[in-house]
Motif scaffolding. Structure first.
Motif, short mmCIF file in Angstrom:
data_model
loop_
_atom_site.label_atom_id
_atom_site.label_comp_id
_atom_site.label_asym_id
_atom_site.label_seq_id
_atom_site.Cartn_x
_atom_site.Cartn_y
_atom_site.Cartn_z
N ASN A 143 0.80 -1.23 0.00
CA ASN A 143 0.00 0.00 0.00
C ASN A 143 0.83 1.27 0.00
O ASN A 143 0.39 2.31 -0.49
CB ASN A 143 -0.92 0.01 1.23
CG ASN A 143 -2.23 0.67 0.96
OD1 ASN A 143 -3.02 0.16 0.16
ND2 ASN A 143 -2.49 1.81 1.59
N HIS A 144 2.03 1.20 0.56
CA HIS A 144 2.88 2.40 0.66
C HIS A 144 3.76 2.58 -0.57
O HIS A 144 4.61 3.48 -0.59
CB HIS A 144 3.70 2.36 1.95
CG HIS A 144 4.68 1.24 2.02
ND1 HIS A 144 4.32 -0.09 1.93
CD2 HIS A 144 6.04 1.23 2.19
CE1 HIS A 144 5.39 -0.85 2.04
NE2 HIS A 144 6.44 -0.07 2.19
N GLY A 145 3.57 1.73 -1.58
CA GLY A 145 4.22 2.00 -2.85
C GLY A 145 5.67 1.61 -2.97
O GLY A 145 6.44 2.28 -3.68
N SER A 170 3.73 -0.99 -9.49
CA SER A 170 2.75 -1.97 -9.01
C SER A 170 1.92 -1.30 -7.94
O SER A 170 2.34 -0.32 -7.32
CB SER A 170 3.45 -3.21 -8.45
OG SER A 170 4.00 -2.95 -7.18
N MET A 171 0.73 -1.84 -7.72
CA MET A 171 -0.16 -1.28 -6.68
C MET A 171 -1.26 -2.29 -6.37
O MET A 171 -1.55 -3.16 -7.19
CB MET A 171 -0.78 0.04 -7.14
CG MET A 171 -1.72 -0.09 -8.32
SD MET A 171 -2.48 1.53 -8.78
CE MET A 171 -3.63 0.96 -10.07
N PRO A 172 -1.88 -2.16 -5.19
CA PRO A 172 -3.09 -2.93 -4.94
C PRO A 172 -4.22 -2.37 -5.81
O PRO A 172 -4.21 -1.19 -6.18
CB PRO A 172 -3.41 -2.66 -3.46
CG PRO A 172 -2.17 -2.06 -2.88
CD PRO A 172 -1.48 -1.36 -4.01
N VAL A 173 -5.20 -3.22 -6.14
CA VAL A 173 -6.41 -2.70 -6.79
C VAL A 173 -7.69 -3.14 -6.09
O VAL A 173 -8.77 -2.64 -6.42
CB VAL A 173 -6.51 -3.03 -8.29
CG1 VAL A 173 -5.38 -2.39 -9.08
CG2 VAL A 173 -6.53 -4.52 -8.55
N ASP A 174 -7.59 -4.07 -5.14
CA ASP A 174 -8.81 -4.47 -4.43
C ASP A 174 -8.42 -5.13 -3.12
O ASP A 174 -7.32 -5.67 -2.99
CB ASP A 174 -9.65 -5.43 -5.28
CG ASP A 174 -11.12 -5.42 -4.92
OD1 ASP A 174 -11.51 -4.75 -3.94
OD2 ASP A 174 -11.90 -6.09 -5.62
N PHE A 175 -9.36 -5.07 -2.15
CA PHE A 175 -9.14 -5.68 -0.84
C PHE A 175 -9.54 -7.16 -0.81
O PHE A 175 -8.85 -7.97 -0.23
CB PHE A 175 -9.97 -4.96 0.22
CG PHE A 175 -9.57 -3.54 0.47
CD1 PHE A 175 -8.40 -3.24 1.13
CD2 PHE A 175 -10.39 -2.50 0.05
CE1 PHE A 175 -8.04 -1.91 1.38
CE2 PHE A 175 -10.04 -1.18 0.29
CZ PHE A 175 -8.86 -0.88 0.95
N SER A 176 -10.71 -7.48 -1.40
CA SER A 176 -11.26 -8.81 -1.18
C SER A 176 -12.08 -9.26 -2.39
O SER A 176 -13.13 -8.68 -2.64
CB SER A 176 -12.14 -8.78 0.07
OG SER A 176 -12.70 -10.05 0.28
#
Lengths: 187, 187
Positions: free
Chosen positions: A17-19, A40-46
């Motif tokens: 999350n902090h990149g 890169s990065m998150p795109v969803d939690f669940s």
């Protein structure tokens, strides 16, 4: 072998999350490779999902296309030199693991290996979106297993204290930042 | 008014490359809004492109869908409280600019405003990819203008010295990291 503990999938996005800059490891048949990715990065939690850019000219792209899997490994500053090196060389020309002294251990859910000495690991299966893969080199993946070095991330929280290993953030050339001081904001 | 100088488009990705948390500002007609996004990244150098996740339930999503534009504003630690606040409240219920003391100034190429007090600004036009917008809340944008506070980013390089303002990296709850110490690795 790196110490690692499982990270619950619901909190696995916090590893990214902090990149931080990541190392992408991949495998198909007998071929294994690793490259660096600042994008890169998150795109969803669940279920937890990530996005990562994998250039069409890389060996990693060929392995990810063939296997449908990749690992996002989160390196510490101790691996910054290797991060720059594996981001500059091609796995078609050099065995990066041998050349840069990198060793691996087995993932749980996928065949791509985990890199020794990292702070966290996200095992991912590609979510096929051929159009954006082709147009933008952009890959989506579902996180199917996650791990962390408990000295760096424990109970869903990063521990970046004075003497603990820190994640890194690439800019350009050989220029990086480490993850800096933690602070809390009250709602 | 924030001091700002133009950033050449070829180097604009460097404002985002180290993974800071951003504030997304948007406008349509008389409605203006701002939200926080930990999930953004560059996806291409030339023309420069970004990806950002904009949840389907937000007012920002409605404004971006209607206008085809957004700004990624890169806040400093001084704006961390506001970053958490605008990430928690909805623009449908509160005028976030008024509520959190945020002011704006005009962008050059698009109607969405730039937030005062930020370190950098990326003016973006949506690259329509309806399928991934709908499936993943994932938006691609082309950077059409970029700006930076010359105290923080100058000649294509971040300046995070002892007393200079730093970008921030969100984890969860109220927990952030600042961008930490710079270091260089030799190839």
């Amino acid at each position: 072998m790196s110490t690692r503990l499982p990270v619950e999938l619901a909190k696995s996005y916090r590893l990214l999350n902090h990149g931080p800059t990541v190392l992408v490891s991949s495998a198909h048949g007998d071929t294994v490779n690793v490259m660096a990715a600042a994008w890169s990065m998150p795109v969803d939690f669940s279920p937890p999902k990530v996005a990562v850019v994998i250039d069409r000219n890389t060996l990693t792209r060929q392995l990810v296309d063939a296997s449908g899997e990749f690992v996002l490994n989160i390196p510490s500053r101790q691996l910054a030199q290797a991060t720059l090196a594996v981001g500059s060389a091609s796995g078609r020309e050099v065995d990066k693991f041998h050349a840069y002294g990198l060793s691996t251990f087995a993932a749980e859910k996928i065949a791509a290996p985990l890199l020794q000495g990292c702070l966290g690991w996200l095992e991912c299966r590609v979510i096929p979106e051929p159009q954006i893969q082709e147009r933008y080199d952009l890959f989506l993946g579902e996180i199917v297993a996650a791990w962390a070095d408990p000295q760096a991330f424990s109970n869903g929280h990063w521990i970046f204290e004075n003497d603990s290993p820190r994640s890194i953030h690439y800019i350009a050339g050989g220029n990086f930042f480490e993850t800096g001081a933690a602070f809390d904001v009250e709602r």
